[in-house]
Design a protein around this motif. Structure first.
Motif, PDB file in Angstrom:
ATOM      1  N   ASP A 223       6.174  -5.958   8.149  1.00 27.09           N
ATOM      2  CA  ASP A 223       5.211  -4.670   7.519  1.00 27.09           C
ATOM      3  C   ASP A 223       4.593  -4.047   8.856  1.00 27.09           C
ATOM      4  OD1 ASP A 223       3.529  -3.176   6.241  1.00 27.09           O
ATOM      5  OD2 ASP A 223       2.596  -4.445   5.207  1.00 27.09           O
TER       6      ASP A 223
ATOM      7  N   GLY B  51       0.912  -1.094   0.022  1.00 24.18           N
ATOM      8  CA  GLY B  51      -0.035  -0.139   0.055  1.00 24.18           C
ATOM      9  C   GLY B  51       0.841   1.222  -0.199  1.00 24.18           C
TER      10      GLY B  51
ATOM     11  N   LEU C 262       7.597 -12.835  -3.893  1.00 23.91           N
ATOM     12  CA  LEU C 262       6.686 -13.121  -2.691  1.00 23.91           C
ATOM     13  C   LEU C 262       5.180 -12.326  -3.127  1.00 23.91           C
ATOM     14  CD1 LEU C 262       8.943 -11.824  -0.007  1.00 23.91           C
ATOM     15  CD2 LEU C 262       8.304 -14.323  -0.661  1.00 23.91           C
TER      16      LEU C 262
HETATM   17  N1  ATP Z   1      11.558  -8.504   3.876  1.00 20.63           N
HETATM   18  C1  ATP Z   1      11.247  -8.836   2.601  1.00 20.63           C
HETATM   19  N2  ATP Z   1      11.638  -9.856   1.983  1.00 20.63           N
HETATM   20  C2  ATP Z   1      11.126 -10.161   0.944  1.00 20.63           C
HETATM   21  N3  ATP Z   1      10.337  -9.823   0.299  1.00 20.63           N
HETATM   22  C3  ATP Z   1       9.637  -8.530   1.023  1.00 20.63           C
HETATM   23  C4  ATP Z   1      10.110  -8.397   2.102  1.00 20.63           C
HETATM   24  N4  ATP Z   1       9.252  -6.978   2.474  1.00 20.63           N
HETATM   25  C5  ATP Z   1       8.308  -7.036   1.620  1.00 20.63           C
HETATM   26  N5  ATP Z   1       8.616  -8.122   0.692  1.00 20.63           N
HETATM   27  C6  ATP Z   1       7.479  -8.206  -0.580  1.00 20.63           C
HETATM   28  O1  ATP Z   1       7.110  -6.960  -0.856  1.00 20.63           O
HETATM   29  C7  ATP Z   1       5.591  -7.094  -0.853  1.00 20.63           C
HETATM   30  C8  ATP Z   1       5.079  -5.534  -0.483  1.00 20.63           C
HETATM   31  O2  ATP Z   1       5.573  -5.422   0.828  1.00 20.63           O
HETATM   32  P1  ATP Z   1       5.057  -4.143   1.769  1.00 20.63           P
HETATM   33  O3  ATP Z   1       5.543  -4.549   3.187  1.00 20.63           O
HETATM   34  O4  ATP Z   1       5.248  -3.067   1.173  1.00 20.63           O
HETATM   35  O5  ATP Z   1       3.558  -4.403   1.578  1.00 20.63           O
HETATM   36  P2  ATP Z   1       2.333  -5.359   1.843  1.00 20.63           P
HETATM   37  O6  ATP Z   1       2.497  -6.099   3.170  1.00 20.63           O
HETATM   38  O7  ATP Z   1       2.119  -6.578   0.428  1.00 20.63           O
HETATM   39  O8  ATP Z   1       1.040  -4.609   1.795  1.00 20.63           O
HETATM   40  P3  ATP Z   1       0.749  -3.490   3.016  1.00 20.63           P
HETATM   41  O9  ATP Z   1       2.067  -2.518   3.344  1.00 20.63           O
HETATM   42  O10 ATP Z   1      -0.215  -2.551   2.135  1.00 20.63           O
HETATM   43  O11 ATP Z   1       0.220  -4.095   3.962  1.00 20.63           O
HETATM   44  C9  ATP Z   1       5.389  -8.161  -0.052  1.00 20.63           C
HETATM   45  O12 ATP Z   1       3.870  -8.420  -0.214  1.00 20.63           O
HETATM   46  C10 ATP Z   1       6.274  -9.139  -0.292  1.00 20.63           C
HETATM   47  O13 ATP Z   1       6.053  -9.785  -1.375  1.00 20.63           O
END
Ligand code: ATP
Length: 695
Positions: A534, A226, A304
């Motif tokens: 997150d 998001g 992911l």
């Molecule tokens: N530490 C990490 N290692 C590997 N992939 C990651 C990592 N952090 C995030 N991702 C990948 O990036 C995507 C986006 O992460 P992000 O935390 O921005 O958002 P989200 O959890 O999908 O959504 P929101 O922040 O809206 O709840 C995740 O769905 C995941 O696939």
């Protein structure tokens, strides 16, 4: 002097204008000074002033500590007068450095001097810097402010700033530290600056040193959330791959105090079951940046992001508390978001489906940011379809206010051009460097559910119980040690990091392929440590109450399926505040059920979770796992009755860690027995073949 510059510029007319698009002011054909079409936003000016100030302090004080103190002294004075906010903090250092680099270049040009031949200290003598700053700032004031009053205020701030500098310098050991605001500025290089071939400030600024580009090699886009994009990037020095989250910031979010909340919170966290954070910084998005539209959907299996369109849609479908029915009226790929809000009487909730809202980022929603049509279409072309599993509830706004926030008017659009926090529309990004994880629990479960449905085999069930206990340990650390509430616990925010078997908190899980498996096919098993990630919606437990008192409301954002009922009802707001950690417990209750009971289809998931929310569990689950069933139901009860995470960990299911370890060894033994059986069968088959050939 100015008129000769003007003539020089007029002669070069069209291309000169082009080239100086970003100049602080342009000169019209009638000789009058016109405002630059693309005006520099105010925060940029504050940063520009502070970067000049920082440069001056560095030049006047050789000792870095003294120069830092001098800078902070001035910055605090400016802040106390309300002229700046926290633009002087470390968070903005990268931007200030980039600005001062560009100003150094600009000074060199303005004085028509080849910088490489001149000692920096000679070139940037304090007098020249201060004079230049005054001239530049007064020009900037014209270019920046719409209203005459703004302009006056800005000039006032420049005066105040110059006074402070004078005051500080008169008390410092600077020999020639008089800042003559009105001293004549040598404009000998101005014609060159205005000539079509010279560099504009924007061009100079573009030579900024990007920490991201200089320290990291971007490998691929991992996913989009998001708030921003997450990339896999290799650090050029240590050769390790990291997850780099880039969060584009709006001007409003730049000035909001919680802009750096996620990185600040992550920096304080230290637990094996919480994602490891390395560093964070802010910089302007480098030009040569891979467009996220290059996102490689073919690798969605191993990255992911393969997320979630499916399960998110299901999350949305579930979320019809009004009718208690499963709503399947829209396509998941259509980027529709469900926003719950109270009606104007504050009694009922009504889901509203809006395409436009679905495309507003949570960050934008949080900050009350108004998105223009232009920005919207720009971002749409930049983004993958929003999967729409997030919602936001504005507790104190009525429907019309809510929609006003997103209604587009030409006035808004005009004002929004100032809301882009950079000179040339490139976003300022917050970078968060985190440990790279193999996959999310959501992806793992999606793949697992292609192999199993309903009750899991006992040994596998035990492994998921163990996994859940690790997650509980992480949440207990957040609740009890860090005084935080995560607010968005769900399988997508739990990351699985592959580990050595001996690593603390590791659990052995099968590596599901996601393809239908043959009955006798054995799967490779690997050790993983679950890590909570997150932290975009995290709040400290005390902030939950404070934010409510101050704002007269408690703003919730999260994911439909895992949202506790008190997050959705104004009437239950007090309970939500009083038992803020119970919100996480509710989400964990649903997650525990998902871990133990694979769903065959999305609709089955929707239906079973919906029933669970009403206290109904599948019969086979109740029969075979009565302890787990009653724990889950208690986790979904009213906020005051929900157990705390510490209490959950003390239940017989988790309390005896030896039993948990035993689960693991039982699982290992089962695997070994299975392998033994397969080898025996192969041996028998071989014996038969050998017997046949010897005959
Ligand atoms: N530490 C990490 N290692 C590997 N992939 C990651 C990592 N952090 C995030 N991702 C990948 O990036 C995507 C986006 O992460 P992000 O935390 O921005 O958002 P989200 O959890 O999908 O959504 P929101 O922040 O809206 O709840 C995740 O769905 C995941 O696939």
């Amino acid at each position: 002097m100015l008129s000769s510059s003007r003539n020089a510029h007029d002669e070069n007319s069209a291309c000169g204008k082009n080239n100086n698009r970003q100049a602080l002011s342009t000169y019209g054909s009638n000789g009058s000074v016109q405002l630059s079409k693309q005006k520099a936003p105010k925060i940029t000016c504050k940063l520009l002033l502070l970067s000049l100030l920082e440069s001056i302090c560095k030049l006047s004080q050789k000792n870095p500590e003294n120069s830092q103190n001098m800078f902070l002294y001035i910055a605090y004075s400016l802040r106390n007068s309300g002229l700046i906010d926290d633009e002087y903090s470390k968070d903005y250092e990268a931007i200030r450095l980039a600005y001062s680099g560009a100003i150094h270049e600009l000074l060199a040009q303005a004085h028509n001097v080849n910088m490489s031949n001149v000692h920096e200290e000679e070139l940037l003598s304090l007098n020249k810097s201060a004079s230049f700053m005054s001239a530049l700032s007064s020009q900037t004031a014209y270019a920046t402010c719409d209203e005459p009053s703004d302009s006056a205020a800005f000039s006032g701030s420049v005066d105040a700033f110059t006074d402070i500098v004078n005051h500080v310098s008169s008390n410092s050991d600077v020999s020639d530290g008089t800042f003559l605001k009105d001293s004549p500025l040598n404009f000998s290089g101005l014609e060159d600056y205005l000539s079509p071939n010279s560099s504009s400030f924007e061009k100079l600024y573009n030579v900024q040193k990007s920490r991201y580009s200089s320290d990291f090699e971007e490998l691929k886009l991992l996913g989009k959330g998001g708030y921003g994009y997450v990339y896999k990037a290799r650090n050029k020095f240590d050769g390790v791959d990291y997850a780099l989250k880039k969060i584009p910031l709006t001007l409003r979010s730049l000035s909001s105090s919680n802009m750096f909340r996620e990185s600040r919170i992550l920096a304080r966290l230290n637990h094996p079951n919480v994602i490891r954070f390395y560093s964070s910084w802010v910089e302007i998005e480098p030009y040569h940046h891979n467009d996220p539209t290059e996102f490689d959907s073919t690798c969605s299996e191993d990255i992911l992001n393969s997320k979630s369109i499916e399960s998110n849609a299901a999350d949305n479908l579930l979320f019809d508390i009004e009718t208690d029915s499963v709503n399947n009226g829209y396509s998941s790929t259509n980027s529709i978001q469900v926003v719950f809000e109270e009606d104007s009487y504050g009694t009922n909730f009504e889901p509203s489906y809006s395409k436009k809202q679905s495309t507003c980022s949570l960050a934008a929603l949080f900050s009350g940011y108004k998105e223009t049509e232009r920005e919207y279409s720009k971002r749409r072309s930049f983004e993958k379809p929003f999967t729409g599993d997030d919602f936001l509830y504005y507790g104190k706004e009525n429907r019309s206010d809510r929609f006003d926030k997103f209604s587009l008017s030409s006035k808004d659009e005009d004002s929004m051009t100032h809301d882009v926090p950079c000179f040339d529309q490139r976003p300022i990004c917050l970078y968060i460097q985190m440990a790279l994880c193999e996959e999310t629990l959501e992806i793992h479960l999606n793949k697992r559910n292609k192999h199993f449905r309903g009750m899991l085999p006992k040994n596998l069930c035990n492994r998921y119980i163990l996994l859940f206990s690790r997650i509980l340990e992480g949440v207990m650390y957040l609740h009890n040690v860090m005084d935080l509430v995560h607010h968005d616990l769900k399988p997508r925010n739990i990351f699985l990091s592959s580990s050595a078997s001996s690593e603390q908190g590791s659990v052995r899980l099968p590596c599901f392929t996601g393809k239908s498996q043959l009955a006798n096919e054995s799967l490779e098993n690997k050790f993983f440590v679950p890590k909570i990630g997150d932290f975009g919606l995290v709040l400290s437990q005390s902030d939950v109450g404070e934010s409510s008192e101050e704002n007269g409301g408690y703003y919730f954002a999260g994911t439909h399926t895992y949202a506790a009922p008190e997050m959705l009802s104004r009437h239950m707001k007090a309970q939500a505040i009083k038992n803020s950690t119970a919100i996480d417990v509710y989400a964990l209750g649903i997650l525990f059920f998902e871990l133990l009971y694979p769903f065959g289809t999305r609709m089955e998931r929707v239906s079973l979770i919906n029933k669970l929310k009403k206290g109904i569990l599948p019969e086979d689950f109740l029969e075979q796992m009565p302890g787990e069933a009653s724990l889950i139901l208690s986790m979904l009860s009213s906020p005051a009755k929900r157990p705390t995470v510490a209490q959950i960990l003390k239940t017989p299911i988790f309390s005896n860690m030896a039993v948990n370890e035993l689960h693991l060894y039982e699982a290992l033994l089962d695997d070994a027995q299975q392998q033994n059986k397969t080898l025996k069968e192969e041996l028998e088959a071989m014996k038969i073949r050998m017997g046949a050939t010897s005959k």
